[in-house]
Design an enzyme around this catalytic site. Sequence first.
Site, mmCIF file in Angstrom:
data_model
loop_
_atom_site.group_PDB
_atom_site.id
_atom_site.type_symbol
_atom_site.label_atom_id
_atom_site.label_comp_id
_atom_site.label_asym_id
_atom_site.label_seq_id
_atom_site.Cartn_x
_atom_site.Cartn_y
_atom_site.Cartn_z
ATOM 1 N N GLU A 131 -98.637 91.990 4.220
ATOM 2 C CA GLU A 131 -98.815 91.810 5.657
ATOM 3 C C GLU A 131 -100.289 91.892 6.034
ATOM 4 O O GLU A 131 -100.989 92.813 5.599
ATOM 5 C CB GLU A 131 -98.018 92.905 6.382
ATOM 6 C CG GLU A 131 -97.416 92.456 7.693
ATOM 7 C CD GLU A 131 -96.356 91.379 7.519
ATOM 8 O OE1 GLU A 131 -96.695 90.192 7.754
ATOM 9 O OE2 GLU A 131 -95.221 91.704 7.141
ATOM 10 N N HIS A 132 -100.732 90.946 6.846
ATOM 11 C CA HIS A 132 -102.117 90.896 7.334
ATOM 12 C C HIS A 132 -103.115 90.739 6.190
ATOM 13 O O HIS A 132 -104.238 91.238 6.285
ATOM 14 C CB HIS A 132 -102.450 92.167 8.135
ATOM 15 C CG HIS A 132 -101.979 92.092 9.555
ATOM 16 N ND1 HIS A 132 -102.600 91.341 10.519
ATOM 17 C CD2 HIS A 132 -100.932 92.682 10.169
ATOM 18 C CE1 HIS A 132 -101.967 91.475 11.680
ATOM 19 N NE2 HIS A 132 -100.943 92.285 11.489
ATOM 20 N N ASP A 172 -102.973 87.539 4.344
ATOM 21 C CA ASP A 172 -103.051 86.111 4.023
ATOM 22 C C ASP A 172 -104.404 85.543 4.437
ATOM 23 O O ASP A 172 -104.956 84.691 3.752
ATOM 24 C CB ASP A 172 -101.885 85.323 4.638
ATOM 25 C CG ASP A 172 -101.735 85.543 6.136
ATOM 26 O OD1 ASP A 172 -102.186 86.599 6.634
ATOM 27 O OD2 ASP A 172 -101.171 84.671 6.811
ATOM 28 N N GLY A 176 -87.058 85.380 19.399
ATOM 29 C CA GLY A 176 -88.053 86.401 19.719
ATOM 30 C C GLY A 176 -88.046 87.589 18.764
ATOM 31 O O GLY A 176 -88.765 88.549 18.967
ATOM 32 N N SER A 179 -88.442 78.969 15.260
ATOM 33 C CA SER A 179 -89.124 77.701 15.565
ATOM 34 C C SER A 179 -89.358 76.886 14.286
ATOM 35 O O SER A 179 -89.050 75.692 14.246
ATOM 36 C CB SER A 179 -90.432 77.940 16.316
ATOM 37 O OG SER A 179 -91.212 78.897 15.649
ATOM 38 N N GLU A 226 -96.458 72.486 15.044
ATOM 39 C CA GLU A 226 -96.560 73.795 15.704
ATOM 40 C C GLU A 226 -97.990 74.009 16.224
ATOM 41 O O GLU A 226 -98.199 74.457 17.339
ATOM 42 C CB GLU A 226 -96.174 74.878 14.689
ATOM 43 C CG GLU A 226 -96.153 76.271 15.263
ATOM 44 C CD GLU A 226 -94.742 76.790 15.543
ATOM 45 O OE1 GLU A 226 -93.784 76.233 14.984
ATOM 46 O OE2 GLU A 226 -94.632 77.740 16.324
ATOM 47 N N ASP A 267 -94.366 80.533 7.406
ATOM 48 C CA ASP A 267 -93.014 80.354 7.951
ATOM 49 C C ASP A 267 -92.396 79.043 7.488
ATOM 50 O O ASP A 267 -91.286 79.008 6.966
ATOM 51 C CB ASP A 267 -93.057 80.356 9.487
ATOM 52 C CG ASP A 267 -93.452 81.700 10.031
ATOM 53 O OD1 ASP A 267 -93.638 82.630 9.207
ATOM 54 O OD2 ASP A 267 -93.582 81.826 11.260
#
Length: 867
Positions: A34-35, A37, A120, A126, A158, A170
Amino acid sequence: MKDFFKMKRIAMQMMTHTDWEIYFSPGRVNLIGEHIDYNGGLVMPCSLDLGIMGAFHLRSDRIIRCYSHEYSTVDLYEFSLDDLHPKNHWTDYVKGIVKAFSSTIVYGFDLAIMSHLPSGAGLSSSASLELLVATYINDQYACGMSPLNLALISQQVENEFIGVQCGIMDQFAVAMGQKDKAILLNTHTLSYEMVSADFKEYQILIANTSKSRTLAGSIYNERRQECDTILHRLQETMSIQSLCELSLSQLDDCHRLISEEMLFRRLRHVVSEHHRTIESSLALNKQDMKTFGQLLSLSHESLTKDYEVSCIELDTMVNALLKAGAIGARMTGAGFGGCAIALVLSSQISTIVQEVKAAYIQATHLQPEFYVATIGDGTRKIHFSIQDALSSLLDYGIKALLFDACELVYRRNSLLHYFHLTNYEKKPVIPMELDDILDNLVEYARMNHLLLDDSFIGEENFKADVMNLLCETPKDIIQRFNKAYQQSPIHATNFLYTYSKNAHYIQTKNIAKNISWSYPHDYGDFQITINMSKPEKDPMMIKMLREVEESTYPQCQLCVENEGFGGTTTRESRRNMRIVPLMLQNEQWFFQYSPYSYFEEHAIVLRNEHTPMIIQGQTFLKLIDFVRLFPHYFVGSNADFPIVGGSILTHEHFQCGRAKMPIEDASKQFVFQIHNVDVYRLKWPLSTIRLVSKDEKAIAAMACIFLQKWQKYENLGLNIINYPVLHNTITPICRFKEDEWIIDLILRNNVTTKAFPMGVFHPHPQLHHIKKENIGLIEAMGIAILPPRLKRELDLIQTVIFNQTTVVDHPELEKHASWIRELQKQSDVNLKVEVGKKFVEVLEDAGVFKQDFVGQQAFIEFIRTCQ
Ligand SMILES: [Zn+2]
């Protein structure tokens, strides 16, 4: 394949065509990494089996029509291929993809979608929708693009059409996902490696904090800036391109160059998280779940303390998950809200969810949501037909030993005939869960007008009918039961119990929806269960039920004539129920499992004749006969009078099971011994005498004496009125433990007075908001079965206590008003404990000798009269 036919039916209902192509696109979750990339580090996402399903139909004009089942508007949203501008609507994702393919697309299409992804929550709905549409168009126009190409196009849409500056993770995970694999991915080079994600006996639980991620964007930019600063500083003396090139051992050297404590902590997170991500992939490949769990927890600690992107809600959730038994947990995503993930034992999921939910609501006043993540394949077209569903069902039937493989052709033809099919296509079996197969079959039947009754009961009866086509005949079941019995009684009950579950007669998955907790008390550990497995009957239904019940065959729900009964619009089918005969006191009786399973191996013993409940000397002998046949089960009878008996008084029956009931552990006080029978007074809210003896004749005779004495007992001072008609009776329970017979005699009285028209020894009116039904055998033994309305009401009461809403806003809370006022005076309310307290009061109301000195003295005196 879950909901395949439901998707088709919804599409057909909205947009009349019958030919639809069904696609599925998954959500994704990042397991770890996490954080980092944007610091050249690795991420490790996986695609879920939760996602978005879409039904597509190619049109012959340039119109696109979209319908979403989730937004439950009946409106179709329509636009033209020649007018593709974002309108701040969910269909912008469709438009964006269509625009990206505009040089290829000739015709419009109709699209209906159904999403199982919470919006959410950060599970990437998405990207899922983008890939769904991109994959369809790619197939339709044979564009020949790879999933990776489609992911890149979707990311571009996107970024440019939707205007969200996201990375590739994603779209990559959604497009490239593989069943039971995580993707170890470098988002800059797009180099990746598939990592085994078979979690063995564990599963990933996703917990949505329901906290919106408002801060995430600005903090994200701030952290990127901080990392840039660190990199530039280090590059003055080190030749590195990104922070993730640093090893853990180089951190100390860096400390000298980055003297600011805050910046150093940021760096420490980046380097250690990169290390943890690689370690995680190694642990997963070795199926070392313990190490993987520890790495998840360490990641969270680092994100909280060093990187400071967590929040109180995520920390509360992670701590609650670990406390409840998760072997690792962390926040996932950018932070400041969204979801946490945890590694939990599959067998503990429901208890962990309950515990975490209560703790989280208590601490944050937010309603969390939970999803069990199974890792599935990336976006794909679903090929599925009624033949596939039937093949899966037949495969299930053989594996679950419902029928012998030599009957496959016969069983298959029975199913084909039932579904009005005359053709059979041999296809590879798609393994599916039974409930998903049956749901698909119901929807297929609905579309093809084979479902005669559209109601919930109609669907359930249809499923029972289908399952019965796989089940053996009653005669074969009896033979198998008897054969198993020759091995041991336990083998026999194990056989029938397992068969009843596999035949979908006991609906394990549905029963798992029940909410249960234990409430420890001086009396013993009570078990409270809110029954969520049966839908609540509305008043119209109850009225209909009464009308039908008056004139019906079988005479009651417990008659032996129910075996194989097809059900009606108001009565549940018993097509797939099987029962076995047994003899009690030279009478013909039968044994079957309860479909509701209120406790472990909950079963019913019923008499051949439809004759009323009766408690008499013979009752004890019948109970003993039953336990002699099945020494590993307890058996008890409801009392035989209204108010203190169960819901069915018209048919003599017992209830039994393998569970250890709370009453068994109640402390007991010795009163006397006679004829080798020890007589005890139980410390229990209902007045209970316990007889213990090695001698079955003596204990039955003693139980008989107590019954006779009790039938003659009266004590007006204590309101135990037994005149002019008999009001005293007994709820008896029998079991055999460690070479001793044990009979519990629960004294009951069903008198009513002007002050207590519903019963003197019945829950009093001030407790009716929790329980007003009879206190039958199961409750008397310490298990509360509460109606489903209570779940909704308790959730609301919680919000009222936290002053988020008021009783006035919720008329259904009116009955709880005075209880809520009491609760509001307390500083720390645990509703489960409060409901437990009420249940004890309910039982105390049903006790004939009260728990005070006078009451218990009178109880002892009564016991002594039987000496
Ligand atoms: Zn009956």
